[in-house]
Design a protein around this motif. Sequence first.
Motif, PDB file in Angstrom:
ATOM      1  N   UNK A 111     -13.764  41.943 -28.660  1.00 16.82           N
ATOM      2  CA  UNK A 111     -14.738  43.029 -28.916  1.00 16.82           C
ATOM      3  C   UNK A 111     -15.155  43.004 -30.387  1.00 16.82           C
ATOM      4  N   UNK A 112     -14.199  42.764 -31.257  1.00 15.51           N
ATOM      5  CA  UNK A 112     -14.495  42.738 -32.695  1.00 15.51           C
ATOM      6  C   UNK A 112     -15.460  41.590 -33.019  1.00 15.51           C
ATOM      7  N   UNK A 113     -15.173  40.399 -32.460  1.00 16.90           N
ATOM      8  CA  UNK A 113     -16.028  39.233 -32.705  1.00 16.90           C
ATOM      9  C   UNK A 113     -17.447  39.487 -32.214  1.00 16.90           C
ATOM     10  N   UNK A 114     -17.577  40.101 -31.044  1.00 13.52           N
ATOM     11  CA  UNK A 114     -18.906  40.337 -30.479  1.00 13.52           C
ATOM     12  C   UNK A 114     -19.663  41.386 -31.284  1.00 13.52           C
ATOM     13  N   UNK A 115     -18.925  42.393 -31.764  1.00 11.86           N
ATOM     14  CA  UNK A 115     -19.559  43.447 -32.572  1.00 11.86           C
ATOM     15  C   UNK A 115     -20.099  42.844 -33.877  1.00 11.86           C
ATOM     16  N   UNK A 116     -19.314  41.968 -34.504  1.00 14.45           N
ATOM     17  CA  UNK A 116     -19.759  41.335 -35.754  1.00 14.45           C
ATOM     18  C   UNK A 116     -20.954  40.415 -35.481  1.00 14.45           C
ATOM     19  N   UNK A 117     -20.859  39.616 -34.408  1.00 15.14           N
ATOM     20  CA  UNK A 117     -21.930  38.662 -34.102  1.00 15.14           C
ATOM     21  C   UNK A 117     -23.242  39.380 -33.792  1.00 15.14           C
ATOM     22  N   UNK A 118     -23.141  40.535 -33.131  1.00 12.91           N
ATOM     23  CA  UNK A 118     -24.351  41.265 -32.739  1.00 12.91           C
ATOM     24  C   UNK A 118     -24.865  42.166 -33.863  1.00 12.91           C
ATOM     25  N   UNK A 120     -16.211  51.009 -34.112  1.00  9.56           N
ATOM     26  CA  UNK A 120     -14.846  51.243 -34.570  1.00  9.56           C
ATOM     27  C   UNK A 120     -13.883  50.794 -33.487  1.00  9.56           C
ATOM     28  N   UNK A 121     -12.768  50.201 -33.859  1.00 12.93           N
ATOM     29  CA  UNK A 121     -11.825  49.711 -32.840  1.00 12.93           C
ATOM     30  C   UNK A 121     -10.469  50.370 -33.010  1.00 12.93           C
ATOM     31  N   UNK A 122      -9.846  50.718 -31.891  1.00 10.13           N
ATOM     32  CA  UNK A 122      -8.529  51.341 -31.953  1.00 10.13           C
ATOM     33  C   UNK A 122      -7.639  50.712 -30.882  1.00 10.13           C
ATOM     34  N   UNK A 123      -6.455  50.278 -31.279  1.00  9.96           N
ATOM     35  CA  UNK A 123      -5.486  49.769 -30.310  1.00  9.96           C
ATOM     36  C   UNK A 123      -4.637  50.949 -29.871  1.00  9.96           C
ATOM     37  N   UNK A 124      -4.833  51.392 -28.645  1.00 13.17           N
ATOM     38  CA  UNK A 124      -4.092  52.578 -28.193  1.00 13.17           C
ATOM     39  C   UNK A 124      -4.039  52.633 -26.677  1.00 13.17           C
ATOM     40  N   UNK A 125      -3.025  53.337 -26.194  1.00 12.85           N
ATOM     41  CA  UNK A 125      -2.872  53.580 -24.762  1.00 12.85           C
ATOM     42  C   UNK A 125      -3.718  54.801 -24.393  1.00 12.85           C
ATOM     43  N   UNK A 126      -4.538  54.647 -23.358  1.00  3.47           N
ATOM     44  CA  UNK A 126      -5.425  55.747 -22.942  1.00  3.47           C
ATOM     45  C   UNK A 126      -4.629  56.984 -22.508  1.00  3.47           C
ATOM     46  N   UNK A 142     -10.537  51.881 -22.640  1.00  2.00           N
ATOM     47  CA  UNK A 142     -10.359  50.658 -21.853  1.00  2.00           C
ATOM     48  C   UNK A 142     -11.558  49.746 -22.095  1.00  2.00           C
ATOM     49  N   UNK A 143     -11.882  49.537 -23.370  1.00  2.00           N
ATOM     50  CA  UNK A 143     -13.159  48.909 -23.751  1.00  2.00           C
ATOM     51  C   UNK A 143     -13.223  47.431 -23.428  1.00  2.00           C
ATOM     52  N   UNK A 144     -12.072  46.782 -23.189  1.00  2.00           N
ATOM     53  CA  UNK A 144     -12.091  45.347 -22.910  1.00  2.00           C
ATOM     54  C   UNK A 144     -12.755  44.588 -24.044  1.00  2.00           C
ATOM     55  N   UNK A 145     -13.685  43.686 -23.693  1.00  2.00           N
ATOM     56  CA  UNK A 145     -14.335  42.867 -24.726  1.00  2.00           C
ATOM     57  C   UNK A 145     -15.536  43.587 -25.343  1.00  2.00           C
ATOM     58  N   UNK A 146     -15.704  44.857 -25.015  1.00  2.00           N
ATOM     59  CA  UNK A 146     -16.632  45.693 -25.768  1.00  2.00           C
ATOM     60  C   UNK A 146     -18.066  45.784 -25.260  1.00  2.00           C
ATOM     61  N   UNK A 175     -25.562  55.686 -30.982  1.00  2.00           N
ATOM     62  CA  UNK A 175     -24.612  56.675 -31.502  1.00  2.00           C
ATOM     63  C   UNK A 175     -23.418  55.931 -32.103  1.00  2.00           C
ATOM     64  N   UNK A 176     -22.624  56.677 -32.871  1.00  2.00           N
ATOM     65  CA  UNK A 176     -21.390  56.089 -33.403  1.00  2.00           C
ATOM     66  C   UNK A 176     -20.395  55.898 -32.241  1.00  2.00           C
ATOM     67  N   UNK A 177     -19.745  54.754 -32.207  1.00  2.00           N
ATOM     68  CA  UNK A 177     -18.842  54.489 -31.078  1.00  2.00           C
ATOM     69  C   UNK A 177     -17.490  53.966 -31.559  1.00  2.00           C
ATOM     70  N   UNK A 178     -16.438  54.544 -31.024  1.00  2.00           N
ATOM     71  CA  UNK A 178     -15.086  54.019 -31.248  1.00  2.00           C
ATOM     72  C   UNK A 178     -14.595  53.458 -29.921  1.00  2.00           C
ATOM     73  N   UNK A 179     -14.194  52.200 -29.936  1.00  2.00           N
ATOM     74  CA  UNK A 179     -13.764  51.528 -28.711  1.00  2.00           C
ATOM     75  C   UNK A 179     -12.254  51.337 -28.754  1.00  2.00           C
ATOM     76  N   UNK A 180     -11.614  51.607 -27.632  1.00  2.00           N
ATOM     77  CA  UNK A 180     -10.153  51.667 -27.610  1.00  2.00           C
ATOM     78  C   UNK A 180      -9.607  50.877 -26.414  1.00  2.00           C
TER      79      UNK A 180
END
Length: 226
Positions: free
Chosen positions: A82-89, A94-100, A53-57, A67-72
């Motif tokens: 979340x992707x835009x903020x990760x690139x900007x920062x 890692x990003x995953x579109x999925x139901x928790x 439930x990472x929202x905007x990350x 640590x390595x992080x996968x956000x879902x």
Amino acid sequence: MPEATAIKRMFEGVAPRYDLLNRVLSLGIDRSWRERVVALLELEPSHHVLDLCCGTGDLALAIAPFARCTACDFTWNMLTRARGKSLAAGRPVGLAAADALELPFGSALFDRATVAFGVRNLEDMPAGLREIRRVLRPGGRLAILEFSQPHRLWLKLPYRLYLDGLLPLVGGLLSRRGEAYRYLAESIRGFPQPEVLKDMLLDAGFASVRYERLTGGIVAIHLADA
Ligand SMILES: C[S@@+](CC[C@H](N)C(=O)[O-])C[C@H]1O[C@@H](n2cnc3c(N)ncnc32)[C@H](O)[C@@H]1O
């Protein structure tokens, strides 16, 4: 609890203003709550963390330096932010579109899991907690950051006025999605007390659970070890 498609639609709608509203409605304190979660995770560079439930990350980005992080998340508008903020920062996540409730990951894959302000929205919370337990390795740790009810007496009345008045008003005005912020207040009021959530985590198969309250009990962090 509204059904998952309604929740998803609601978060698709609030995503463009989500960060602004978080900062305004929490007076910026939400950053320190996430920092506390990161500290309690006791991360090591070899760890792989699943942020659900990472929202905007924001939490994933706070974890990424350690640590390595996968956000879902299951909301596309949230994930793209979340992707835009990760690139900007310059902090790869890692990003995953999925139901928790139905994670596309094998069992015992992650060392740590986190959910910030997310479990409250799960259509079937016990099933969601069992699913998180499944993807954590034995000895792994889950941290849940959620709103709670203040335990400090002097905070109870101001908090109720905030939940019933200011939150829906300001949230509705800034997001132009009044129903989303009325839902937020209702879901906070209906969320289990920390002791009850602790028992739910034990029922989901976690070996030990502890929690701490922050900001007079407005939020609580549960740490559940697998
Ligand atoms: C209140 S936001 C929290 C976002 C972020 N964790 C934070 O701390 O700001 C809740 C998020 O949970 C996501 N969500 C709700 N139910 C979900 C589910 N069943 N599976 C995946 N994501 C879900 C929503 O799309 C939304 O982005």
